[in-house]
Design a protein around this motif. Structure first.
Motif, PDB file in Angstrom:
ATOM      1  N   ALA A 119      -6.752 -21.839   8.007  1.00  0.00           N
ATOM      2  CA  ALA A 119      -5.610 -22.107  10.106  1.00  0.00           C
ATOM      3  C   ALA A 119      -7.325 -22.018  11.318  1.00  0.00           C
ATOM      4  O   ALA A 119      -7.137 -22.372  12.445  1.00  0.00           O
ATOM      5  CB  ALA A 119      -5.241 -21.454  10.082  1.00  0.00           C
ATOM      6  N   MET A 120      -7.991 -20.302  10.957  1.00  0.00           N
ATOM      7  CA  MET A 120      -8.839 -19.978  11.829  1.00  0.00           C
ATOM      8  C   MET A 120      -9.857 -21.958  12.252  1.00  0.00           C
ATOM      9  O   MET A 120     -10.806 -21.314  12.610  1.00  0.00           O
ATOM     10  CB  MET A 120      -9.241 -19.107  11.444  1.00  0.00           C
ATOM     11  N   GLU A 121     -10.546 -21.863  10.593  1.00  0.00           N
ATOM     12  CA  GLU A 121     -11.450 -22.821  11.026  1.00  0.00           C
ATOM     13  C   GLU A 121     -11.292 -23.902  11.745  1.00  0.00           C
ATOM     14  O   GLU A 121     -12.329 -24.765  12.512  1.00  0.00           O
ATOM     15  CB  GLU A 121     -11.775 -22.643   9.181  1.00  0.00           C
ATOM     16  N   LYS A 122      -9.595 -24.471  11.213  1.00  0.00           N
ATOM     17  CA  LYS A 122      -9.640 -25.694  12.576  1.00  0.00           C
ATOM     18  C   LYS A 122      -9.774 -25.372  13.953  1.00  0.00           C
ATOM     19  O   LYS A 122      -9.759 -25.378  14.674  1.00  0.00           O
ATOM     20  CB  LYS A 122      -7.768 -26.133  12.057  1.00  0.00           C
ATOM     21  N   ALA A 123      -9.076 -24.100  14.195  1.00  0.00           N
ATOM     22  CA  ALA A 123      -8.731 -23.786  15.704  1.00  0.00           C
ATOM     23  C   ALA A 123     -10.581 -23.464  16.264  1.00  0.00           C
ATOM     24  O   ALA A 123     -10.171 -23.902  16.799  1.00  0.00           O
ATOM     25  CB  ALA A 123      -8.052 -22.420  15.877  1.00  0.00           C
ATOM     26  N   ARG A 128     -11.316 -23.079  19.901  1.00  0.00           N
ATOM     27  CA  ARG A 128      -9.843 -22.068  20.585  1.00  0.00           C
ATOM     28  C   ARG A 128     -10.212 -21.077  19.935  1.00  0.00           C
ATOM     29  O   ARG A 128     -10.051 -20.516  18.529  1.00  0.00           O
ATOM     30  CB  ARG A 128      -8.933 -22.459  20.081  1.00  0.00           C
ATOM     31  N   PHE A 129     -11.367 -20.001  19.962  1.00  0.00           N
ATOM     32  CA  PHE A 129     -11.192 -18.786  19.391  1.00  0.00           C
ATOM     33  C   PHE A 129     -10.935 -17.745  19.525  1.00  0.00           C
ATOM     34  O   PHE A 129     -10.371 -17.231  18.682  1.00  0.00           O
ATOM     35  CB  PHE A 129     -13.048 -18.204  19.622  1.00  0.00           C
ATOM     36  N   THR A 130     -10.668 -17.556  20.591  1.00  0.00           N
ATOM     37  CA  THR A 130      -9.537 -16.227  20.806  1.00  0.00           C
ATOM     38  C   THR A 130      -8.216 -16.348  19.924  1.00  0.00           C
ATOM     39  O   THR A 130      -7.344 -15.983  19.338  1.00  0.00           O
ATOM     40  CB  THR A 130      -9.362 -16.097  22.146  1.00  0.00           C
ATOM     41  N   GLU A 131      -7.392 -18.012  20.603  1.00  0.00           N
ATOM     42  CA  GLU A 131      -6.107 -18.053  20.278  1.00  0.00           C
ATOM     43  C   GLU A 131      -6.337 -18.235  18.402  1.00  0.00           C
ATOM     44  O   GLU A 131      -5.057 -17.933  17.852  1.00  0.00           O
ATOM     45  CB  GLU A 131      -5.681 -19.199  20.105  1.00  0.00           C
ATOM     46  N   GLY A 132      -7.413 -18.621  17.668  1.00  0.00           N
ATOM     47  CA  GLY A 132      -7.638 -18.593  16.205  1.00  0.00           C
ATOM     48  C   GLY A 132      -7.158 -17.547  15.497  1.00  0.00           C
ATOM     49  O   GLY A 132      -7.005 -17.281  14.929  1.00  0.00           O
TER      50      GLY A 132
END
Length: 165
Positions: A119-123, A128-132
């Motif tokens: 999920a982080m990789e997708k963000a 979307r670094f902060t949001e991820g």
């Protein structure tokens, strides 16, 4: 040796890490880690790394092995109840790994960590670094709160500030 991977790491400048992880983003991650640790008895570390050194690349060491090395270097394993968790971001390889200490690994399966990583990789892929990062910390907080609720005095054993390697 993976020549394309080597080329990507050699040609990526160190400052590239700062594009997605600005001072503001790092400060928000630090604040989220500090808040997270009030909800459970675990300890979180967040590490971001740009290009890898040649020895890692020549031996084609995977991001998971590098994450385990960083886990050791940052002494994430060195908590009283074996409750350390490292979120490792390898920007050039576009991989994220979560390494949990044995106290947590006994209760939380690798599949749950992998889902958070993907999920982080997708963000991050969407910029979307902060949001991820913050969403991942929220999900980790929920897992740790369920399996390692706070007990007694919950001292802060590891720094909350993210590390840029």
């Amino acid at each position: 040796m993976n020549f394309l991977r080597l080329l990507k790491h050699v040609t990526t400048p160190e400052w590239a890490v700062r594009r997605g992880f600005t001072k503001e983003t790092l400060a928000r991650i630090e604040k989220a880690v500090r808040a997270s640790e009030q909800e459970h008895h675990g300890e979180l570390r967040f590490a971001v790394e740009g290009p890898l050194s040649l020895p890692y690349l020549i031996h084609d060491r995977k991001p998971r092995l590098r994450a385990e090395d960083v886990f050791s270097q940052l002494r994430v394993w060195d908590t009283e109840h074996n409750g350390g968790v490292l979120i490792y971001v390898q920007l050039v390889d576009r991989r994220i790994e979560i390494v949990a200490d044995r106290g947590i690994s006994a209760k939380v399966g690798q599949g749950e960590w992998d889902a958070i990583c993907r999920a982080m990789e997708k963000a991050f892929g969407e910029g979307r670094f902060t949001e991820g990062a913050l969403e991942a910390i929220e999900r980790i907080t929920a897992l740790l709160a369920r399996h390692f609720p706070p007990r007694g005095r919950n001292r802060n054993e590891l720094p909350d500030r993210p590390v840029v390697l």
